[in-house]
Design an enzyme around this catalytic site. Structure first.
Site, PDB file in Angstrom:
ATOM      1  N   TYR A   1     -37.636 -13.718 -25.357  1.00 44.45           N
ATOM      2  CA  TYR A   1     -36.581 -13.857 -26.368  1.00 44.45           C
ATOM      3  C   TYR A   1     -36.962 -13.172 -27.681  1.00 44.45           C
ATOM      4  CZ  TYR A   1     -32.997 -15.921 -29.362  1.00 44.45           C
ATOM      5  OH  TYR A   1     -31.965 -16.089 -30.263  1.00 44.45           O
TER       6      TYR A   1
ATOM      7  N   LYS B   1     -35.338  -9.699 -29.508  1.00 41.34           N
ATOM      8  CA  LYS B   1     -34.779  -9.632 -30.868  1.00 41.34           C
ATOM      9  C   LYS B   1     -35.557  -8.644 -31.751  1.00 41.34           C
ATOM     10  CE  LYS B   1     -31.391 -12.521 -30.084  1.00 41.34           C
ATOM     11  NZ  LYS B   1     -29.992 -12.070 -30.049  1.00 41.34           N
TER      12      LYS B   1
HETATM   13  P1  NAD Z   1     -24.179 -19.904 -27.350  1.00 47.09           P
HETATM   14  O1  NAD Z   1     -24.982 -20.137 -26.142  1.00 47.09           O
HETATM   15  O2  NAD Z   1     -23.396 -20.997 -27.978  1.00 47.09           O
HETATM   16  O3  NAD Z   1     -23.178 -18.673 -27.125  1.00 47.09           O
HETATM   17  C1  NAD Z   1     -23.638 -17.510 -26.511  1.00 47.09           C
HETATM   18  C2  NAD Z   1     -22.471 -16.591 -26.257  1.00 47.09           C
HETATM   19  O4  NAD Z   1     -22.961 -15.514 -25.444  1.00 47.09           O
HETATM   20  C3  NAD Z   1     -21.359 -17.279 -25.492  1.00 47.09           C
HETATM   21  O5  NAD Z   1     -20.101 -16.820 -25.970  1.00 47.09           O
HETATM   22  C4  NAD Z   1     -21.577 -16.810 -24.056  1.00 47.09           C
HETATM   23  O6  NAD Z   1     -20.377 -16.698 -23.322  1.00 47.09           O
HETATM   24  C5  NAD Z   1     -22.174 -15.428 -24.281  1.00 47.09           C
HETATM   25  N1  NAD Z   1     -22.978 -15.067 -23.126  1.00 47.09           N
HETATM   26  C6  NAD Z   1     -24.085 -15.683 -22.660  1.00 47.09           C
HETATM   27  N2  NAD Z   1     -24.504 -15.075 -21.533  1.00 47.09           N
HETATM   28  C7  NAD Z   1     -23.631 -14.062 -21.308  1.00 47.09           C
HETATM   29  C8  NAD Z   1     -23.516 -13.062 -20.317  1.00 47.09           C
HETATM   30  N3  NAD Z   1     -24.383 -12.964 -19.309  1.00 47.09           N
HETATM   31  N4  NAD Z   1     -22.500 -12.185 -20.402  1.00 47.09           N
HETATM   32  C9  NAD Z   1     -21.613 -12.254 -21.411  1.00 47.09           C
HETATM   33  N5  NAD Z   1     -21.667 -13.163 -22.386  1.00 47.09           N
HETATM   34  C10 NAD Z   1     -22.660 -14.053 -22.324  1.00 47.09           C
HETATM   35  O7  NAD Z   1     -25.198 -19.252 -28.372  1.00 47.09           O
HETATM   36  P2  NAD Z   1     -25.177 -19.002 -29.945  1.00 47.09           P
HETATM   37  O8  NAD Z   1     -26.165 -19.916 -30.518  1.00 47.09           O
HETATM   38  O9  NAD Z   1     -23.802 -18.952 -30.485  1.00 47.09           O
HETATM   39  O10 NAD Z   1     -25.837 -17.544 -29.948  1.00 47.09           O
HETATM   40  C11 NAD Z   1     -25.146 -16.392 -30.321  1.00 47.09           C
HETATM   41  C12 NAD Z   1     -26.174 -15.348 -30.731  1.00 47.09           C
HETATM   42  O11 NAD Z   1     -26.932 -15.854 -31.831  1.00 47.09           O
HETATM   43  C13 NAD Z   1     -27.184 -14.990 -29.644  1.00 47.09           C
HETATM   44  O12 NAD Z   1     -27.425 -13.601 -29.659  1.00 47.09           O
HETATM   45  C14 NAD Z   1     -28.426 -15.740 -30.065  1.00 47.09           C
HETATM   46  O13 NAD Z   1     -29.620 -15.126 -29.625  1.00 47.09           O
HETATM   47  C15 NAD Z   1     -28.299 -15.699 -31.579  1.00 47.09           C
HETATM   48  N6  NAD Z   1     -29.062 -16.744 -32.267  1.00 47.09           N
HETATM   49  C16 NAD Z   1     -28.735 -18.054 -32.131  1.00 47.09           C
HETATM   50  C17 NAD Z   1     -29.485 -18.997 -32.814  1.00 47.09           C
HETATM   51  C18 NAD Z   1     -29.189 -20.470 -32.716  1.00 47.09           C
HETATM   52  O14 NAD Z   1     -30.001 -21.263 -33.224  1.00 47.09           O
HETATM   53  N7  NAD Z   1     -28.092 -20.889 -32.145  1.00 47.09           N
HETATM   54  C19 NAD Z   1     -30.567 -18.607 -33.608  1.00 47.09           C
HETATM   55  C20 NAD Z   1     -30.857 -17.262 -33.711  1.00 47.09           C
HETATM   56  C21 NAD Z   1     -30.093 -16.338 -33.040  1.00 47.09           C
END
Ligand code: NAD
Length: 247
Positions: free
Chosen positions: A155, A159
């Site tokens: 992961y 990033k």
């Molecule tokens: P989440 O799991 O709530 O949503 C993830 C989204 O990605 C969903 O809409 C899902 O449908 C889509 N997705 C997942 N696998 C997929 C696939 N194989 N094909 C197409 N779409 C797919 O996650 P989130 O927390 O909203 O994360 C969104 C972004 O933010 C990600 O890139 C994640 O790495 C990043 N992020 C999140 C956090 C956190 O704490 N939530 C922290 C840092 C970065």
């Protein structure tokens, strides 16, 4: 802030991506969200239409790890709306597997979606933006792209790669008036965090200087700023929205 602009948001069905879509619509953009399944895409569209029936929003569900499918979906957006001003690469998965339990397949899975799919969407979108005289690409990084994390090395590796793509493409595409930035969220209250062990979330949250995890809306605000003309001279930036977690 985004009147008349056309945006594509991957992973727009829930979490941070859904809030980005809402915020873009509320600020006058037309949005096409990309999700992974027809069912979740339809559910998200229903929710958005119920909030405001005049919002111009559509959904698609190309396999993001298939370059040809992504290209086709991006081209369909251009055919329908005539342009693409904003591409948000938000879809992503996280991992927390310790190294000695890792498999090559698991590592590939996170790199395929978090890195390769970002590149696959940028390829056709950047060509469209160049032709129309400019545009803006916003990738979703993470605070772990700066600090690393103690398990699930795929992961943070993915990033770090997102940051590399962002900074490098900002340098390459500036001449075409395409800005490329990333947002690096800290712990944000979405399903991704709900999937982590409670002890892990507690341990991380207790160290956040602002004393709490972030809300998806707070992260989406950074995506709004970077997509807007307020950020017209901002490119190649990795904008942290993390309550100073990594400090
Ligand atoms: P989440 O799991 O709530 O949503 C993830 C989204 O990605 C969903 O809409 C899902 O449908 C889509 N997705 C997942 N696998 C997929 C696939 N194989 N094909 C197409 N779409 C797919 O996650 P989130 O927390 O909203 O994360 C969104 C972004 O933010 C990600 O890139 C994640 O790495 C990043 N992020 C999140 C956090 C956190 O704490 N939530 C922290 C840092 C970065």
């Amino acid at each position: 802030m985004l009147n008349g602009k056309v945006a594509v948001v991957t992973g727009g069905t829930r979490g941070i991506g859904f809030e980005i879509v809402r915020k873009y619509l509320a600020n006058g953009a037309k949005v096409v969200l990309f999700g992974s399944r027809q069912e979740t895409v339809e559910k998200a569209l229903e929710k958005l239409k119920a909030e405001n029936s005049s919002w111009e929003v559509e959904g698609k569900f190309p396999k993001l790890t298939d370059a040809a499918e992504v290209e086709r979906a991006v081209m369909e957006v251009k055919e329908k709306f005539g342009r693409i001003d904003i591409l948000v690469n938000n879809a992503g998965i996280s991992q927390s597997t310790p190294l000695y339990n890792y498999t090559a397949e698991e590592f590939d899975k996170v790199i395929d979606l978090n890195v390769k799919a970002v590149f696959y969407a940028i390829l056709p979108a950047a060509k469209i933006m160049k032709e129309q005289g400019g545009g803006c690409i916003i990738n979703t990084s993470s605070m772990v792209s700066i600090s690393g994390q103690p398990a699930g090395v795929g992961y943070p590796a993915s990033k770090f790669a997102v940051n590399g793509l962002t900074i490098s493409l900002a340098r390459e595409l500036g001449k075409d008036n395409i800005r490329v930035n990333a947002v690096a969220p800290g712990v944000t209250k979405t399903d991704m965090v709900a999937a982590l062990p409670e002890a892990t979330v507690q341990a991380i949250s207790s160290k956040i200087p602002l004393g709490r995890a972030g809300e998806p809306e707070e992260v989406a605000d950074a995506f709004l700023y970077l997509a807007s003309d307020l950020a017209s001279y901002v490119t190649g930036e990795i904008l942290s929205v993390d309550g100073a977690s990594k400090a």
